[in-house]
Design an enzyme around this catalytic site. Sequence first.
Site, PDB file in Angstrom:
ATOM      1  CB  ALA A  13      25.464 -64.417  -8.534  1.00 15.25           C
ATOM      2  N   GLY A  16      33.713 -67.123  -5.238  1.00  8.79           N
ATOM      3  CA  GLY A  16      34.274 -68.292  -6.003  1.00  8.79           C
ATOM      4  C   GLY A  16      35.022 -69.053  -5.401  1.00  8.79           C
ATOM      5  N   GLY A  85      24.486 -68.180 -14.899  1.00  7.92           N
ATOM      6  CA  GLY A  85      24.193 -67.916 -16.170  1.00  7.92           C
ATOM      7  C   GLY A  85      23.709 -66.412 -16.524  1.00  7.92           C
ATOM      8  CG  ASP A 242      25.546 -72.004 -11.248  1.00  8.93           C
ATOM      9  OD1 ASP A 242      24.718 -72.194 -11.902  1.00  8.93           O
ATOM     10  OD2 ASP A 242      25.826 -70.838 -10.601  1.00  8.93           O
ATOM     11  CB  THR A 243      21.874 -75.249 -12.444  1.00  9.45           C
ATOM     12  OG1 THR A 243      21.675 -73.983 -11.640  1.00  9.45           O
ATOM     13  CG2 THR A 243      20.610 -76.242 -12.079  1.00  9.45           C
ATOM     14  CG  ASN A 300      15.307 -70.422 -12.301  1.00 18.02           C
ATOM     15  OD1 ASN A 300      15.203 -71.250 -13.103  1.00 18.02           O
ATOM     16  ND2 ASN A 300      16.351 -69.655 -12.142  1.00 18.02           N
ATOM     17  N   GLY A 410      24.896 -76.032  -1.713  1.00 18.53           N
ATOM     18  CA  GLY A 410      25.036 -75.683  -0.053  1.00 18.53           C
ATOM     19  C   GLY A 410      23.879 -75.827   0.792  1.00 18.53           C
TER      20      GLY A 410
END
Length: 495
Positions: A13, A16, A85, A242-243, A300, A410
């Site tokens: 977000a 990229g 998402g 991505d998760t 989350n 990361g």
Amino acid sequence: MDDPLFIAIDLGAGSGRVFLAGVSADEFRLEEIRRFHYPAQESQGHLRWDFAQILGEIKAGLGAGGARAHDLGRSVQSIGVAGWGVDYGLIDAAGNLLENPICYRDSRTEGVMEEVGARISREDLFARTGLQFMPFNTLFQLYAHMREGIPAEADRLLLIPDLLHFSLTGRAVTEYTNATTTQMINARSRTWDVETLTQLNLPTKLLTEVVFAGAPIGPLSPELGREFGLQSAQVIAPATHDTGSAVAGAPLEDGWAFISSGTWSLVGVERDSPLINAEVLSHNFTNEGGAFDTIRFLKNVMGLWILESCRKEWKHRGVEVDYDSLLLQVGEIDGWPALIFPDDGRFFKPQSMLKAIAEQLRESGQNVPNDPVVVVKVILDSLAFRYASVLRIIELLTGQKVKGVQIVGGGSRNDYLNQMTANATNLTVAAGPAEATVTGNVLVQSIAAKRFNSLREARRHVAENVKVKKFTPRSSPELIESMRRYTELEARHRL
């Protein structure tokens, strides 16, 4: 002999990357080809993403990837995009994007969960979707959009990775793992929950076919194929959330939990079926779709967004905030000077993160540190204690003991946080791969290409080729006392 490569596009977000990847019996290659940034900007009354910029950067990455593959004497077999998402774009019948997508941190969904709750109870909505209630879920974004006025020309709604796949191929579909973040998918049927959308008068005509990770979307358009030297490349749907890709790329051992650590921290376990009951709802856990018939049962947690927001403020003030230097200094501080509850709503989008932290500390009768190093320690210690709390709840809800923790993303490079997580959970932590999202994207593409027969086999290949760092738990009376303090703090915020 040509051993075809893969291109994996990883969108966070705000930033990229494009990777060129090789996967074979004696190879696991991840080469970063392009990196770019696209911060959300205020436009037309909302915080929006510049989709043309994102697409332009991806096209530049595809060009670089095609050129690099040519230099290596290899072709590119397929391309896949994974990203964050919930956010979406609307296209008309001709495929034109009607307006730049609105960012999930925009304020338009304030109060919308409560409005929807007056029409559908939380119990009913959770029973259908199994999804955690968060104000930015697509369901609430679309409800807010409808209230403001959806353009009459809107023909289809596409989540960001699907919108990019459409731009590359001309085919509009919605990939399942990302679709499950919308709170508009029925957890059991794995299709759109039309009953919910109809009950809220939301336009079901905008929805597209749901496909699953590994599904072919189509060839790269002939024009783009010629431009980038990728005429033979197919576009394959990875786990586009991505998760979902990060967990697919994690070399999970049986019985281990995962933490996908980045801007957000996603703390959970992989299951083969959703877990939906009143107790799960009361703890606001979520059942998100995973690759190859898996479910990501998770929570989350606010994550390193808190730290990165503080670093931006310090940098703006001219304070030196080198990440590695901060972590080295944090490790030299004895004790636990203060603790925060990371999932406090005020940390989601504050005007000043430092002020928000100070406010919470004062409310709990704690001293407010001025030293950035101490603030960093407060954040990281609190995240570790929050992870431990979530994992204990997972054990309670699933009835299964967590045997260890795999940290990917990361944040897996943050040795201090990794060690504190091991200490707080009293579990062994394996950190890595840092590029789990890209790895999972590539693994799904490689399974679609018949390089592997299953996700288990593909993960085994990762485990054999990617080094992870192990952290064993260390305890002390001071740690136990700090955990007690954190537990009391969290309990007050849960009231």
